[in-house]
Motif scaffolding. Sequence first.
Motif, PDB file in Angstrom:
ATOM      1  N   VAL A   1       1.075   7.008  -6.679  1.00 19.12           N
ATOM      2  CA  VAL A   1       0.081   8.060  -6.918  1.00 19.12           C
ATOM      3  C   VAL A   1       0.762   9.413  -6.784  1.00 19.12           C
ATOM      4  O   VAL A   1       0.592  10.296  -7.619  1.00 19.12           O
ATOM      5  CB  VAL A   1      -1.105   7.950  -5.923  1.00 19.12           C
ATOM      6  CG1 VAL A   1      -2.025   9.160  -6.037  1.00 19.12           C
ATOM      7  CG2 VAL A   1      -1.887   6.668  -6.161  1.00 19.12           C
TER       8      VAL A   1
ATOM      9  N   ARG B   1      -1.919  -2.225 -10.559  1.00 20.48           N
ATOM     10  CA  ARG B   1      -2.102  -3.205  -9.487  1.00 20.48           C
ATOM     11  C   ARG B   1      -2.893  -4.405  -9.990  1.00 20.48           C
ATOM     12  O   ARG B   1      -2.532  -5.555  -9.726  1.00 20.48           O
ATOM     13  CB  ARG B   1      -2.809  -2.555  -8.295  1.00 20.48           C
ATOM     14  CG  ARG B   1      -2.950  -3.506  -7.121  1.00 20.48           C
ATOM     15  CD  ARG B   1      -3.549  -2.834  -5.944  1.00 20.48           C
ATOM     16  NE  ARG B   1      -4.903  -2.399  -6.253  1.00 20.48           N
ATOM     17  CZ  ARG B   1      -5.748  -1.962  -5.361  1.00 20.48           C
ATOM     18  NH1 ARG B   1      -5.401  -1.858  -4.110  1.00 20.48           N
ATOM     19  NH2 ARG B   1      -6.960  -1.597  -5.704  1.00 20.48           N
TER      20      ARG B   1
ATOM     21  N   GLN C   1       0.832  -1.194   0.000  1.00 20.69           N
ATOM     22  CA  GLN C   1       0.000   0.000   0.000  1.00 20.69           C
ATOM     23  C   GLN C   1       0.872   1.250   0.000  1.00 20.69           C
ATOM     24  O   GLN C   1       0.564   2.224  -0.675  1.00 20.69           O
ATOM     25  CB  GLN C   1      -0.942  -0.001   1.205  1.00 20.69           C
ATOM     26  CG  GLN C   1      -1.989   1.068   1.135  1.00 20.69           C
ATOM     27  CD  GLN C   1      -3.069   0.877   2.185  1.00 20.69           C
ATOM     28  OE1 GLN C   1      -3.077  -0.081   2.937  1.00 20.69           O
ATOM     29  NE2 GLN C   1      -3.976   1.809   2.242  1.00 20.69           N
TER      30      GLN C   1
ATOM     31  N   VAL D   1      -2.659   3.775 -11.088  1.00 21.18           N
ATOM     32  CA  VAL D   1      -2.103   2.846 -10.105  1.00 21.18           C
ATOM     33  C   VAL D   1      -2.981   1.608  -9.975  1.00 21.18           C
ATOM     34  O   VAL D   1      -2.478   0.477  -9.901  1.00 21.18           O
ATOM     35  CB  VAL D   1      -1.907   3.542  -8.740  1.00 21.18           C
ATOM     36  CG1 VAL D   1      -1.510   2.544  -7.659  1.00 21.18           C
ATOM     37  CG2 VAL D   1      -0.859   4.634  -8.868  1.00 21.18           C
ATOM     38  N   ARG D   2      -4.296   1.788  -9.970  1.00 17.36           N
ATOM     39  CA  ARG D   2      -5.203   0.633  -9.857  1.00 17.36           C
ATOM     40  C   ARG D   2      -5.055  -0.304 -11.052  1.00 17.36           C
ATOM     41  O   ARG D   2      -5.076  -1.519 -10.901  1.00 17.36           O
ATOM     42  CB  ARG D   2      -6.650   1.100  -9.737  1.00 17.36           C
ATOM     43  CG  ARG D   2      -6.936   1.751  -8.393  1.00 17.36           C
ATOM     44  CD  ARG D   2      -8.381   2.014  -8.218  1.00 17.36           C
ATOM     45  NE  ARG D   2      -8.962   0.816  -7.599  1.00 17.36           N
ATOM     46  CZ  ARG D   2     -10.232   0.709  -7.279  1.00 17.36           C
ATOM     47  NH1 ARG D   2     -11.064   1.679  -7.532  1.00 17.36           N
ATOM     48  NH2 ARG D   2     -10.669  -0.382  -6.714  1.00 17.36           N
TER      49      ARG D   2
ATOM     50  N   MET E   1       2.127   1.684  -3.510  1.00 16.73           N
ATOM     51  CA  MET E   1       1.081   2.201  -4.407  1.00 16.73           C
ATOM     52  C   MET E   1       0.802   3.672  -4.113  1.00 16.73           C
ATOM     53  O   MET E   1       0.580   4.450  -5.035  1.00 16.73           O
ATOM     54  CB  MET E   1      -0.184   1.365  -4.267  1.00 16.73           C
ATOM     55  CG  MET E   1      -0.017  -0.018  -4.878  1.00 16.73           C
ATOM     56  SD  MET E   1      -1.507  -1.019  -4.802  1.00 16.73           S
ATOM     57  CE  MET E   1      -1.525  -1.474  -3.084  1.00 16.73           C
ATOM     58  N   ALA E   2       0.813   4.043  -2.835  1.00 13.94           N
ATOM     59  CA  ALA E   2       0.583   5.445  -2.486  1.00 13.94           C
ATOM     60  C   ALA E   2       1.667   6.321  -3.109  1.00 13.94           C
ATOM     61  O   ALA E   2       1.370   7.377  -3.676  1.00 13.94           O
ATOM     62  CB  ALA E   2       0.570   5.612  -0.967  1.00 13.94           C
TER      63      ALA E   2
ATOM     64  N   SER F   1       1.159   6.078   3.118  1.00 17.94           N
ATOM     65  CA  SER F   1       0.482   4.851   2.694  1.00 17.94           C
ATOM     66  C   SER F   1      -0.979   4.795   3.100  1.00 17.94           C
ATOM     67  O   SER F   1      -1.814   4.295   2.355  1.00 17.94           O
ATOM     68  CB  SER F   1       1.224   3.628   3.217  1.00 17.94           C
ATOM     69  OG  SER F   1       1.217   3.604   4.618  1.00 17.94           O
TER      70      SER F   1
ATOM     71  N   TYR G   1      -3.804   6.012   0.629  1.00 17.36           N
ATOM     72  CA  TYR G   1      -4.195   5.283  -0.575  1.00 17.36           C
ATOM     73  C   TYR G   1      -5.603   4.713  -0.432  1.00 17.36           C
ATOM     74  O   TYR G   1      -6.404   4.803  -1.354  1.00 17.36           O
ATOM     75  CB  TYR G   1      -3.187   4.172  -0.883  1.00 17.36           C
ATOM     76  CG  TYR G   1      -3.500   3.449  -2.158  1.00 17.36           C
ATOM     77  CD1 TYR G   1      -3.265   4.053  -3.385  1.00 17.36           C
ATOM     78  CD2 TYR G   1      -4.057   2.179  -2.150  1.00 17.36           C
ATOM     79  CE1 TYR G   1      -3.561   3.411  -4.571  1.00 17.36           C
ATOM     80  CE2 TYR G   1      -4.352   1.523  -3.330  1.00 17.36           C
ATOM     81  CZ  TYR G   1      -4.106   2.138  -4.532  1.00 17.36           C
ATOM     82  OH  TYR G   1      -4.418   1.505  -5.707  1.00 17.36           O
TER      83      TYR G   1
ATOM     84  N   LEU H   1       2.937  11.042  -0.755  1.00 18.66           N
ATOM     85  CA  LEU H   1       1.724  10.487  -0.152  1.00 18.66           C
ATOM     86  C   LEU H   1       2.073   9.416   0.871  1.00 18.66           C
ATOM     87  O   LEU H   1       2.894   8.545   0.611  1.00 18.66           O
ATOM     88  CB  LEU H   1       0.871   9.885  -1.267  1.00 18.66           C
ATOM     89  CG  LEU H   1      -0.604   9.667  -0.988  1.00 18.66           C
ATOM     90  CD1 LEU H   1      -1.301  10.954  -0.629  1.00 18.66           C
ATOM     91  CD2 LEU H   1      -1.258   9.064  -2.220  1.00 18.66           C
TER      92      LEU H   1
ATOM     93  N   VAL I   1      -5.028   7.775  -9.474  1.00 15.75           N
ATOM     94  CA  VAL I   1      -5.535   6.562  -8.831  1.00 15.75           C
ATOM     95  C   VAL I   1      -5.856   5.505  -9.878  1.00 15.75           C
ATOM     96  O   VAL I   1      -5.533   4.322  -9.705  1.00 15.75           O
ATOM     97  CB  VAL I   1      -6.773   6.875  -7.960  1.00 15.75           C
ATOM     98  CG1 VAL I   1      -7.495   5.614  -7.529  1.00 15.75           C
ATOM     99  CG2 VAL I   1      -6.355   7.686  -6.742  1.00 15.75           C
TER     100      VAL I   1
END
Length: 163
Positions: free
Chosen positions: A50, A131, A43, A127-128, A46-47, A56, A59, A54, A124
């Motif tokens: 973004v 993922r 997480q 990143v999604r 991923m944050a 975590s 996220y 950011l 977002v």
Amino acid sequence: MHEGGNGDEVRGSSGLTSSGADPEYLSLERELTILFRRSRANQGEMAREVHPDLESAAYGLLIRLDECGRQRATELAAYIGVGKATMSRQLRALEELGLVAREPDPADGRAWLVHLTEEGHRRVTKVREARRARYVSQLSHWDHREVAELARLVAQLNRGMEK
């Protein structure tokens, strides 16, 4: 009763391990601990994808806003499981980064609705998608029914944790 060679405790005649717990729950606890540890690290990664600044925990807020649209800060705090002060600090940071914006709630002039900005939504989504592609790659050897069953069981776990 003794520990097995793989580190798992052996069941006695009662079906319980020497620590008094079902081995299935010991195994579940171990696997969830590893999963949650990896998830927190993932997480955070991923944050940062973004936005490099950011944290975590933010996220999850961005994902919730992406999926549900405008939300009150109090609803977001309850969903994520943090206090109002923590939520306010996180939202202020996201607002400063240009990822979310606040607007007065027409139903209650004292409350604010939070939503993703266009830039927040764009980041977002990117990143999604990355993922999801990673999950598809990691689970490519699984049958689609197994993936669906995993999703169902994790959703059931999540619902149970909301209580």
